[in-house]
Write an enzyme that holds these catalytic residues in place. Structure first.
Site, PDB file in Angstrom:
ATOM      1  N   GLU A 194      -4.985   3.782 -10.676  1.00 53.50           N
ATOM      2  CA  GLU A 194      -5.635   2.475 -10.502  1.00 53.50           C
ATOM      3  C   GLU A 194      -6.795   2.349 -11.490  1.00 53.50           C
ATOM      4  OE1 GLU A 194      -6.039   3.157  -5.968  1.00 53.50           O
ATOM      5  OE2 GLU A 194      -5.833   0.983  -6.234  1.00 53.50           O
ATOM      6  N   CYS A 209       0.827  -1.210   0.000  1.00 58.56           N
ATOM      7  CA  CYS A 209       0.000   0.000   0.000  1.00 58.56           C
ATOM      8  C   CYS A 209       0.858   1.256   0.000  1.00 58.56           C
ATOM      9  CB  CYS A 209      -0.940   0.011   1.195  1.00 58.56           C
ATOM     10  SG  CYS A 209      -1.933   1.516   1.263  1.00 58.56           S
ATOM     11  N   TRP A 241      -9.063   5.681  -0.440  1.00 59.99           N
ATOM     12  CA  TRP A 241      -9.503   6.373  -1.653  1.00 59.99           C
ATOM     13  C   TRP A 241      -8.593   5.938  -2.792  1.00 59.99           C
ATOM     14  CZ3 TRP A 241      -8.361   9.319   2.829  1.00 59.99           C
ATOM     15  CH2 TRP A 241      -7.014   9.699   2.943  1.00 59.99           C
TER      16      TRP A 241
HETATM   17  N1  ARG Z   1      -6.573  -1.383  -7.440  1.00 57.44           N
HETATM   18  C1  ARG Z   1      -7.878  -1.656  -6.919  1.00 57.44           C
HETATM   19  C2  ARG Z   1      -8.933  -1.093  -7.857  1.00 57.44           C
HETATM   20  O1  ARG Z   1      -8.596  -0.468  -8.811  1.00 57.44           O
HETATM   21  C3  ARG Z   1      -8.059  -1.067  -5.539  1.00 57.44           C
HETATM   22  C4  ARG Z   1      -7.024  -1.456  -4.516  1.00 57.44           C
HETATM   23  C5  ARG Z   1      -7.045  -0.584  -3.280  1.00 57.44           C
HETATM   24  N2  ARG Z   1      -6.772   0.775  -3.621  1.00 57.44           N
HETATM   25  C6  ARG Z   1      -6.848   1.829  -2.796  1.00 57.44           C
HETATM   26  N3  ARG Z   1      -6.605   3.004  -3.265  1.00 57.44           N
HETATM   27  N4  ARG Z   1      -7.174   1.661  -1.542  1.00 57.44           N
HETATM   28  O2  ARG Z   1     -10.106  -1.205  -7.680  1.00 57.44           O
END
Ligand code: ARG
Length: 360
Positions: free
Chosen positions: A241, A64, A236
């Site tokens: 991502e 993380c 968040w």
């Molecule tokens: N990578 C994942 C997604 O795109 C989420 C993983 C957790 N990410 C976070 N910012 N807490 O859905």
């Protein structure tokens, strides 16, 4: 069912680290937990242990990049819940608390730990909010290809599946010794952001969107030898991502070719860098749209800078930092961020969050 007794050595290590207790209190607490383990195979965490343990699990989680905020985690203790309906309602409550009208708050909702007889609560969805993926007769996929199997599972349980590109899947909950049950999330608990671009008016016509809250719901949290197989947690998003993975990956929504076509880029050769150019504009659209909608997220420059701040804080507090470079490094423009030239090690510190085999 297999018997899953709590490892007394793990309990001991965790409780010996309970720096919120006096030496005398700590010794008494340890003796109490050890006799509970001998008698029942497990021990119950106090509220304080659960809260401290969950924060430490986040602090220790090497993958993380957002850990600067680990102390701000809200821990919602729902260990008393015994029915699938109650689990579902607590998950809806989780989403409302976490969403907070767009001013996202880091939250974990903790359900009952695995019992010594192996009985456990499981949420089958990988996140509380996930988009369905439907395989069409011509072999193409509508929606998120990552969730084809979960979608088919939901359909097999009786979920109708409207067949759209961004259908929020129902939550599938399985209580110990029961059949799985599914529940539709109420629309007002699922904040979503339709994507637009700061300059390209046509971008809205791609009809792309994403949800505000990433709430992992299939990982196990382990604190002092106790396993919590159902403990949805959320913070968040980092823009990439969504913009560099969920929407861009070839085996996910794969929208780069569509973006490039609208940008009139030459896609006949790799060295025109059409993918790179489309990727940047897609990521600008994600950051722009969330900001405009008043939904918190962070860009990769800011989050990696925050991570380096976190690193410095851990160093000055004498706490050994665990980090997995491959996960900390952004998937785009990596070399422009401060983590690129740093090295990290994963010390596999506990408490922590772990992947567990899919429940289905
Ligand atoms: N990578 C994942 C997604 O795109 C989420 C993983 C957790 N990410 C976070 N910012 N807490 O859905």
């Amino acid at each position: 069912m297999t018997e899953t007794y709590v490892d007394a050595a793990e309990a001991r290590t965790f409780l010996l680290g309970a720096d919120w207790l006096t030496d005398r209190e700590r010794a008494a607490r340890l003796a109490e937990a050890e006799s509970e383990i001998r008698a029942t195979g497990a021990y119950h965490h106090t509220r304080e242990e659960l809260e401290r343990g969950a924060k430490l699990a986040w602090r220790n989680h090497a993958r993380c990049v957002g850990r600067l905020h680990w102390k701000a985690l809200r821990v919602i203790d729902r260990r008393e819940v015994t029915t699938a309906e109650e689990v579902f309602e607590a998950c809806v409550e989780h989403l409302r608390t976490a969403t907070n009208g767009g001013i996202l708050r880091p939250v974990i909702t903790v359900f009952a730990p695995r019992r010594p007889d192996g009985g456990e609560i499981r949420i089958w969805n990988t996140q509380l909010i996930r988009y369905a993926g439907y395989r069409l007769p011509d072999g193409t996929v509508r929606g998120d290809p990552l969730h084809i199997r979960l979608t088919e599972t939901a359909q097999a349980l009786g979920w109708p599946g409207p067949g759209g590109a961004f259908d929020v899947l129902p939550l599938i909950v399985r209580m110990p010794g029961e059949r799985p049950r599914w529940f539709d999330l109420p629309a007002d608990a699922v904040l979503e952001v339709p994507l637009t671009h700061p300059e390209f008016d046509w971008f809205a016509e791609l009809c792309l969107r994403w949800h505000a809250v990433p709430a992992i719901s299939d990982m196990r949290m382990e604190i002092g030898g106790v396993d919590y197989p159902a403990c949805p947690f959320s913070g968040w998003y980092v823009g990439y991502e969504i913009g560099a993975r969920n929407l861009a990956d070839h085996d996910r929504y794969d929208v780069l070719p569509r973006v490039a076509a609208r940008m009139r880029l030459d896609t006949s050769r790799d060295d025109t860098l059409w993918k790179d150019r489309a990727l940047v504009e897609l990521n600008r659209a994600v950051l722009h749209s969330f900001r405009r909608a008043g939904v918190h997220l962070v860009d990769h420059h800011t989050v990696t800078r925050q991570f380096v701040t976190h690193e410095a804080r851990e160093q000055s507090s004498g706490y050994a930092l665990s980090a997995d470079k491959e996960w900390i490094t952004p998937p785009l423009s990596a070399c422009t961020t401060p983590v690129y030239r740093r090295t990290y090690t994963d010390l596999r510190a506990r408490p922590n969050f772990y992947h567990q085999p899919a429940a289905w």
